[in-house]
Design a protein around this motif. Structure first.
Motif, short mmCIF file in Angstrom:
data_model
loop_
_atom_site.label_atom_id
_atom_site.label_comp_id
_atom_site.label_asym_id
_atom_site.label_seq_id
_atom_site.Cartn_x
_atom_site.Cartn_y
_atom_site.Cartn_z
N TYR A 1 39.84 -9.37 27.15
CA TYR A 1 39.90 -9.20 28.60
C TYR A 1 41.20 -9.84 29.12
O TYR A 1 42.24 -9.74 28.52
CB TYR A 1 38.68 -9.84 29.28
N GLY A 2 41.11 -10.51 30.27
CA GLY A 2 42.26 -11.20 30.84
C GLY A 2 42.88 -10.44 31.99
O GLY A 2 43.08 -9.22 31.92
N GLY A 3 43.17 -11.15 33.08
CA GLY A 3 43.90 -10.58 34.21
C GLY A 3 43.15 -9.51 34.99
O GLY A 3 43.77 -8.73 35.73
N LEU A 4 41.83 -9.47 34.90
CA LEU A 4 41.08 -8.38 35.52
C LEU A 4 40.85 -8.58 37.02
O LEU A 4 40.44 -7.64 37.70
CB LEU A 4 39.72 -8.21 34.83
N ARG A 5 41.11 -9.78 37.54
CA ARG A 5 40.82 -10.00 38.96
C ARG A 5 41.65 -9.10 39.87
O ARG A 5 41.23 -8.79 40.99
CB ARG A 5 41.03 -11.47 39.32
N ARG A 6 42.81 -8.67 39.41
CA ARG A 6 43.66 -7.80 40.23
C ARG A 6 43.20 -6.35 40.18
O ARG A 6 43.52 -5.57 41.07
CB ARG A 6 45.12 -7.89 39.75
N HIS A 7 42.45 -5.99 39.17
CA HIS A 7 42.05 -4.59 38.98
C HIS A 7 40.63 -4.31 39.49
O HIS A 7 40.34 -3.20 39.94
CB HIS A 7 42.14 -4.21 37.50
N ILE A 8 39.72 -5.29 39.37
CA ILE A 8 38.35 -5.12 39.85
C ILE A 8 37.99 -6.31 40.75
O ILE A 8 37.17 -7.15 40.40
CB ILE A 8 37.36 -4.99 38.66
N PRO A 9 38.62 -6.38 41.93
CA PRO A 9 38.46 -7.56 42.79
C PRO A 9 37.04 -7.78 43.30
O PRO A 9 36.61 -8.94 43.44
CB PRO A 9 39.43 -7.28 43.94
#
Length: 665
Positions: A369-377
């Motif tokens: 995973y990683g860095g998903l907060r920008r894609h699925i806020p």
């Protein structure tokens, strides 16, 4: 109203199960989901009526059976304890049904899935509304059957049907203890009506009976046997091994069964029978120790898991330990309060994890995973709220309920209670660590998607994916050309509603559940207002201890996974044995495989080859068949078709007859 609440899910099951493909996916989903939302609405009406002082009541449906002095009826009982469970079961189930519209949209067997969900809900409702212990056992076994069907829903996957069989078998171990407890109840009380049993408990204190060749205290033995049943359903240490493997089922199943309903059946049983447990101090001490041990065990294992659903599954196991040691110290209201709030934030975490898995092309390993907060806020916000609640951040649901459990253990001040308080405090630190670890690995840092076999396979045509697979950190695209997407509205709406519960359920209901007043739990479980008053008088250090533990866990996770990436790997290299021990779940599966599974297979193989084939078949069906065949082979020799042969046989027969007559004369 109560009858409609309980039987609407059964009607939904029949409609979707029998209609199946004939009515189509949309109709099956609409009927089952619509009925569940109606049941949820009725449950909230009943809850507020009970809170308003309506009082307990029973609706008798029919006579079930009579055998000698035992007479059992189909009857639905409602009091405050049952009303709380009705709200939890129907609310979470309705939201899971709605969530599944999108999550299971591509599955070819949607009517079957929604039918199983409704069957499970009906069985759980029968369990909690049961007026007799036999009817409760009916719901208990129905829940086990439905969970088997749901866990093994994708039955073509060997891991799924293996997990379903494991859950079924392990639960049968606990259910055997439960059934022995039922026999003991009838032996001592002469009835299986729950109300009559609880009313007669004071009159049977000190009663003994012969059990396994020894004279034992009857109430203590019965309480322990019932608790063994509760251990199986609620995955307590020793009978916990089925719960993590049950993650093989679809994610909505995890949210329904392992967050808010089936696994809380054991806690409900102990609270429902609280007058019996109060008369058995040794059994309560056992409940306390097992609950505390489970909270510690599951929390330690969760710190090392990589599968996002397994982390949350072990978290469930740990939180159930909190509920049990709360009941073990006599704080049944606190146990039920944590059960109530846990339903919101744990269902939120499971469904949020499902949204992440949906966005990441069914990848469940957090290392990819990683860095998903920008894609699925929106999913990130929901998961963060769930994490705030489970770790007990101020004024969230978990802050009121989990702290209430810890304060109750401290206030009780017995040796088992103080052990549970100390263990629970350390488990709170671990809970904060592994919960924030999940958030940081999933939503923060750089994308690590290129290493995912799922995403690399899905985008094998992409040159970046071809170059990036296994080459992260060497100039390749870490996203493998994949762009995660937010979930559709039918998945996000349940997340929003559960987020509201995770934030505000504690604030709104804590005075009722664990306040010093007597009205809320009156008559439904043992409730001592004077004891709950002590929860607000604990020393300042005890009051702040859970918050300190939570903060330390957050800081450690922040350091290991955000501020100093790679620190976790350094820890593993430094203490590989400890990490392996925790990652392999304290080797319980390996131990059980050595103690039970392999010997059972050897015995089964011996009985199969030596007993069944070598003895029974050889002397039975195969032997008789062989004897008939041999006789037929001999008979064929006399059917040559030559006239002279038949004439000779006639002469031989005539000579033999004359000889016999001569000898007889």
């Amino acid at each position: 109203m109560l009858e409609a609440l309980v039987f609407l899910p059964l009607l939904g099951f029949l409609a979707a199960g029998i209609g199946n493909r004939a009515i189509g996916d949309f109709a099956a989903k609409l009927v089952t989901t619509g009925f569940l939302f109606v049941s949820a609405l009725l449950a909230w009406v009943i809850f507020f009526r009970q809170w308003g002082g309506e009082g307990a009541y029973t609706v008798t449906l029919a006579e079930w059976f009579t055998s000698g002095t035992l007479s059992v009826s189909w009857a639905l009982h409602v009091d405050m304890l049952v009303a709380v469970m009705l709200v939890v079961i129907t609310t979470v189930s309705a939201l899971v049904h709605l969530y599944s519209w999108a999550y299971m949209a591509d599955d070819p067997s949607q009517p079957r899935f929604f039918a199983y969900l409704s069957l499970f809900t009906f069985a759980m409702l029968m369990l909690v509304t049961a007026d007799s212990i036999v009817q409760m056992f009916f719901g208990w076994e129905g829940v086990g059957l439905a969970s088997y069907l749901l866990i093994g829903f994708w039955y073509r996957k060997p891991s799924a049907w293996n997990a379903a069989i494991k859950a079924f078998v392990v639960n049968r171990v606990g259910d055997f203890g439960f059934s022995l407890g039922i026999f003991g109840l009838f032996l001592v009380f002469g009835t299986l009506d729950i109300g009559a049993i609880l009313a007669a408990v004071p009159a049977h204190k000190g009663t003994t009976f012969d059990f396994l060749g020894s004279e034992v205290d009857a109430l203590t033995t019965i309480a322990i046997l019932l608790f063994i049943g509760a251990m199986g359903k609620s995955a307590q240490l020793g009978l916990h091994t089925w719960l993590p493997d049950a993650m093989e089922g679809p994610t909505p199943v995890s949210a329904l069964i392992h967050a808010a309903t089936m696994v809380t059946a054991g806690v409900f049983l102990v609270c429902r029978m609280s007058p019996l447990f109060e008369a058995a101090p040794a059994a309560l001490a056992l409940v306390t120790f097992v609950g505390a041990a489970t909270a510690l065990f599951a929390a330690t294992v969760a710190t090392t898991q990589h599968d996002i659903k397994r982390v949350i599954a072990y978290s469930t196991c740990s939180q159930l330990g909190y509920m049990f040691f709360a009941a073990g110290v006599g704080a049944y209201g606190a146990a039920m309060f944590h059960l109530f709030t846990h339903a919101f934030f744990k269902a939120l975490l499971f469904l949020g994890a499902g949204s992440v898995i949906h966005a990441m092309h069914h990848e469940q390993d957090m290392r990819f995973y990683g860095g998903l907060r920008r894609h699925i806020p929106l999913t990130f916000a929901a998961m963060t709220i769930g994490t705030l609640a489970i770790t007990g951040v101020f004024y969230t649901a978990g802050y009121y309920s989990k702290d209430g459990v810890l304060f109750a253990a401290y206030a009780r001040s017995t040796e088992p209670a103080l052990v549970a308080f100390s263990v629970g405090l350390f488990a709170a630190f671990l809970t904060s660590f592994y919960s924030w670890r999940l958030v940081f690995l999933t939503f923060f840092g750089e994308p690590r998607w290129a290493g995912s076999p799922h995403i690399a396979h899905a985008h094998a045509h992409d040159a970046h994916a071809e170059a990036g697979h296994g080459a992260h950190g060497h100039g390749a695209d870490p996203t493998a050309g994949y762009h995660p997407h937010e979930s559709p509205p039918s998945m996000l709406v349940p997340l929003v509603l559960l987020s509201a519960g995770a934030l505000f359920a504690g604030l709104l209901f804590h005075q009722a559940f664990i306040g010093a007043g007597e009205a809320f739990w009156a008559g439904s479980l043992v409730h001592d207002p004077a004891f709950y008053a002590k929860l607000h008088e604990v020393p300042a250090l005890v009051h702040w201890a859970p918050a300190i533990a939570m903060g330390l866990g957050l800081l450690l996770a922040l350091r290991q996974y955000v501020l100093k990436p790679g620190a976790a790997e350094d820890f593993v290299r430094t203490l590989p044995t400890l990490h392996r021990f925790l990652y392999r779940k304290w080797y319980f599966d390996e131990l059980y495989d050595w103690l039970f599974v392999r010997p059972a297979k050897r015995i089964g193989r011996l009985l199969w080859t030596g007993g069944d084939q070598g003895l029974i078949d050889r002397l039975g069906p195969d032997g008789l068949a062989g004897l008939v065949g041999a006789g037929a082979a001999v008979a064929r020799r006399f059917q040559s078709g030559y006239l002279y042969f038949y004439a000779m046989m006639m002469l031989v027969g005539l000579a033999a007859a004359m000889t016999w007559l001569a000898l007889k004369g």
